[in-house]
Design a protein around this motif. Structure first.
Motif, PDB file in Angstrom:
ATOM      1  N   ASP A   1      -0.142  62.900   1.823  1.00 41.98           N
ATOM      2  CA  ASP A   1       0.478  62.399   0.595  1.00 41.98           C
ATOM      3  C   ASP A   1       1.797  63.106   0.306  1.00 41.98           C
ATOM      4  O   ASP A   1       2.820  62.467   0.033  1.00 41.98           O
ATOM      5  N   GLY A   2       1.761  64.434   0.351  1.00 44.65           N
ATOM      6  CA  GLY A   2       2.963  65.209   0.038  1.00 44.65           C
ATOM      7  C   GLY A   2       4.090  64.964   1.012  1.00 44.65           C
ATOM      8  O   GLY A   2       5.238  64.707   0.614  1.00 44.65           O
ATOM      9  N   SER A   3       3.777  65.004   2.309  1.00 43.33           N
ATOM     10  CA  SER A   3       4.825  64.842   3.323  1.00 43.33           C
ATOM     11  C   SER A   3       5.354  63.407   3.354  1.00 43.33           C
ATOM     12  O   SER A   3       6.546  63.183   3.582  1.00 43.33           O
ATOM     13  N   SER A   4       4.488  62.424   3.091  1.00 43.70           N
ATOM     14  CA  SER A   4       4.946  61.027   3.036  1.00 43.70           C
ATOM     15  C   SER A   4       5.905  60.816   1.870  1.00 43.70           C
ATOM     16  O   SER A   4       6.923  60.125   2.008  1.00 43.70           O
ATOM     17  N   ASN A   5       5.589  61.430   0.733  1.00 44.67           N
ATOM     18  CA  ASN A   5       6.473  61.305  -0.437  1.00 44.67           C
ATOM     19  C   ASN A   5       7.815  61.991  -0.193  1.00 44.67           C
ATOM     20  O   ASN A   5       8.865  61.497  -0.604  1.00 44.67           O
ATOM     21  N   ILE A   6       7.781  63.147   0.488  1.00 44.35           N
ATOM     22  CA  ILE A   6       9.027  63.843   0.822  1.00 44.35           C
ATOM     23  C   ILE A   6       9.875  62.977   1.749  1.00 44.35           C
ATOM     24  O   ILE A   6      11.099  62.876   1.599  1.00 44.35           O
ATOM     25  N   ALA A   7       9.210  62.311   2.710  1.00 44.87           N
ATOM     26  CA  ALA A   7       9.928  61.422   3.622  1.00 44.87           C
ATOM     27  C   ALA A   7      10.585  60.276   2.861  1.00 44.87           C
ATOM     28  O   ALA A   7      11.717  59.881   3.149  1.00 44.87           O
ATOM     29  N   THR A   8       9.866  59.753   1.864  1.00 43.96           N
ATOM     30  CA  THR A   8      10.422  58.672   1.034  1.00 43.96           C
ATOM     31  C   THR A   8      11.643  59.164   0.257  1.00 43.96           C
ATOM     32  O   THR A   8      12.661  58.469   0.169  1.00 43.96           O
ATOM     33  N   LEU A   9      11.530  60.375  -0.299  1.00 45.74           N
ATOM     34  CA  LEU A   9      12.654  60.939  -1.045  1.00 45.74           C
ATOM     35  C   LEU A   9      13.860  61.195  -0.144  1.00 45.74           C
ATOM     36  O   LEU A   9      15.005  61.155  -0.583  1.00 45.74           O
ATOM     37  N   PHE A  10      13.603  61.450   1.150  1.00 43.52           N
ATOM     38  CA  PHE A  10      14.675  61.647   2.114  1.00 43.52           C
ATOM     39  C   PHE A  10      15.220  60.311   2.622  1.00 43.52           C
ATOM     40  O   PHE A  10      16.133  60.286   3.445  1.00 43.52           O
ATOM     41  N   ARG A  11      14.613  59.206   2.158  1.00 45.25           N
ATOM     42  CA  ARG A  11      14.969  57.856   2.609  1.00 45.25           C
ATOM     43  C   ARG A  11      14.720  57.658   4.104  1.00 45.25           C
ATOM     44  O   ARG A  11      15.506  57.004   4.806  1.00 45.25           O
ATOM     45  N   VAL A  12      13.635  58.250   4.609  1.00 46.08           N
ATOM     46  CA  VAL A  12      13.263  58.055   6.008  1.00 46.08           C
ATOM     47  C   VAL A  12      12.630  56.681   6.156  1.00 46.08           C
ATOM     48  O   VAL A  12      11.806  56.288   5.315  1.00 46.08           O
ATOM     49  N   PRO A  13      12.987  55.890   7.173  1.00 42.86           N
ATOM     50  CA  PRO A  13      12.416  54.554   7.352  1.00 42.86           C
ATOM     51  C   PRO A  13      10.892  54.599   7.453  1.00 42.86           C
ATOM     52  O   PRO A  13      10.329  55.538   8.012  1.00 42.86           O
TER      53      PRO A  13
END
Length: 319
Positions: free
Chosen positions: A22-34
Motif C-alpha cells: 500500500d505504502g510503496s504503491s501510493n509513493i509510486a502514484t505520487l511520483f507519477r510512475v505509470p
C-alpha cells in the motif's frame, strides 16, 4: 511457545507485506510512475518480500536447504495452488505480452536455476552448489527483466499529468513513507521468527530443513501472493492476479536466490532437483493453459490445484 511465535511471524509477514504494498504503491502514484511499472514491480516484488526476507535470513544463518527450498516451494505453490484457486474463483484472462514474454522468462529463470545448481552433472566441482558467481548471473538476468519492464512501461505510458500530487486515496508523503517503513520492518522481523521457529520445529519432529522450506515456510511466505491474487480475481482484475504470480516467481529465483547466494554460497540438496523439474513442468502447463482462448479456465485452475495437493503428499512421504 515455538508454534505461537511461528504464527506471529506469519502474521507479521502477511500484514507487513500488505502495508509495504500500500505504502510503496501510493509513493509510486505520487511520483507519477505509470501503472504498468507499479503492477509488474511493486505488487509482484512486494508480495515476494516475505520469501526474500526468509531466504536471506536463512542464508545468513547457514540454512541453505531452507533458503532454496523456500524459493522453489513458493514458486511451485504460486504457479499451481495460487493460480489454481484464483482461476477457480474467476477465470484469469491473459494478455498476450504475458504469454509471449513473462511466462517464458519465468521458465528461463527455472532453467537457469537447474543449470547453475548442477555442478556435478556439468563436471564443474564434486559438490552441487549455488556459488557467488552464480548469484551474480542471477542478478544480471534480473537486471534484464527490469529493463524489459521499464521499456514495456515506456511503450504503454499513459497520460499521468492529471493525477494530483495528493488525494484521499494516496495520502501524504509522510504517511506513505511511514507505512512503507513499518511494513518492511514487520516483514523482516516476521521473516526472522519464521526461520528460527520453523527450523526448531523441523528438528523436533525429525523433519529435514528441505521439507520445512518446501512446505511450512513456502506456504506461509506465499500467503501474500494468494491473498493479493484472490482479491484481484474477485475484483475481476485478472491481469494483476496473474502478473503478480509470474512476477513474484521471477523475482524469487533471480533476485532472492541471487542475493542469498552472494551472501553465502548455497549447497544444494540432491532432492531439490526433482522439485525444480516439477517447477519447470508447471510453468509449461501454465503457458499451455494461458494459450487456450487466452485465459486460465476454472477447470484448468482445478487441475493445477489438484497437482499441488498430489505434489505436497509426495514430498511429505519422501521425507
Amino acid at each position: 511457545m515455538v508454534y505461537l511465535l511461528l504464527l506471529v511471524g506469519f502474521a507479521l509477514l502477511i500484514k507487513g507485506a500488505d502495508y509495504f504494498i500500500d505504502g510503496s504503491s501510493n509513493i509510486a502514484t505520487l511520483f507519477r510512475v505509470p501503472p504498468l511499472i507499479v503492477g509488474l514491480t511493486i505488487v509482484a516484488f512486494g508480495t515476494g518480500a516475505p520469501e526474500a526476507t526468509v531466504s536471506i535470513i536463512a542464508a545468513l544463518e547457514g540454512s541453505a536447504d531452507v533458503t532454496i527450498g523456500n524459493i522453489v516451494g513458493s514458486n511451485i505453490l504460486n504457479i499451481s495452488l495460487v493460480v489454481g484457486v484464483t482461476a477457480f474463483i474467476f477465470p484469469l484472462s491473459v494478455e498476450r505480452p504475458t504469454i509471449k514474454k513473462e511466462i517464458p522468462f519465468a521458465f528461463l529463470s527455472a532453467v537457469a536455476l537447474i543449470v547453475l545448481m548442477s555442478d556435478r552433472g556439468l563436471q564443474v566441482t564434486d559438490v552441487n552448489m549455488i556459488t557467488r558467481s552464480d548469484g551474480i548471473i542471477f542478478l544480471l538476468f534480473f537486471s534484464i527483466f527490469l529493463y524489459y519492464v521499464i521499456e514495456a512501461a515506456r511503450n504503454s505510458r499513459e497520460q499521468t499529468s492529471d493525477i494530483p500530487l495528493q488525494s484521499e486515496e494516496t495520502g501524504t508523503w509522510g504517511k506513505n513513507v511511514l507505512i512503507t517503513i513499518v511494513g518492511l520492518a514487520a516483514i523482516i522481523f516476521g521473516g526472522y521468527l519464521v526461520v528460527e521457529n520453523s527450523t526448531d520445529i523441523a528438528f523436533r519432529f525429525g523433519m529435514s530443513e528441505t521439507l520445512v522450506g518446501l512446505t511450512i515456510v513456502a506456504i506461509g511466505s506465499s500467503l501474500p501472493e494468494l491473498i493479493t491474487s484472490v482479491t484481484a480475481a474477485m475484483k475481476q482484475q485478472s491481469e494483476i492476479a496473474l502478473g503478480n504470480i509470474v512476477g513474484s516467481s521471477i523475482f524469487n529465483i533471480l533476485f532472492v536466490l541471487g542475493v542469498s547466494s552472494i551472501i553465502s554460497p548455497l549447497p544444494v540438496n540432491d532432492k531439490l532437483f526433482f522439485d525444480v523439474i516439477v517447477l519447470l513442468i508447471l510453468t509449461v502447463f501454465l503457458f499451455v493453459f494461458s494459450r487456450t482462448k487466452y485465459k486460465v479456465a476454472k477447470s484448468e485452475g482445478l487441475i493445477l490445484a489438484i497437482f499441488y495437493i498430489v505434489y505436497l503428499v509426495y514430498i511429505v512421504i519422501r521425507n
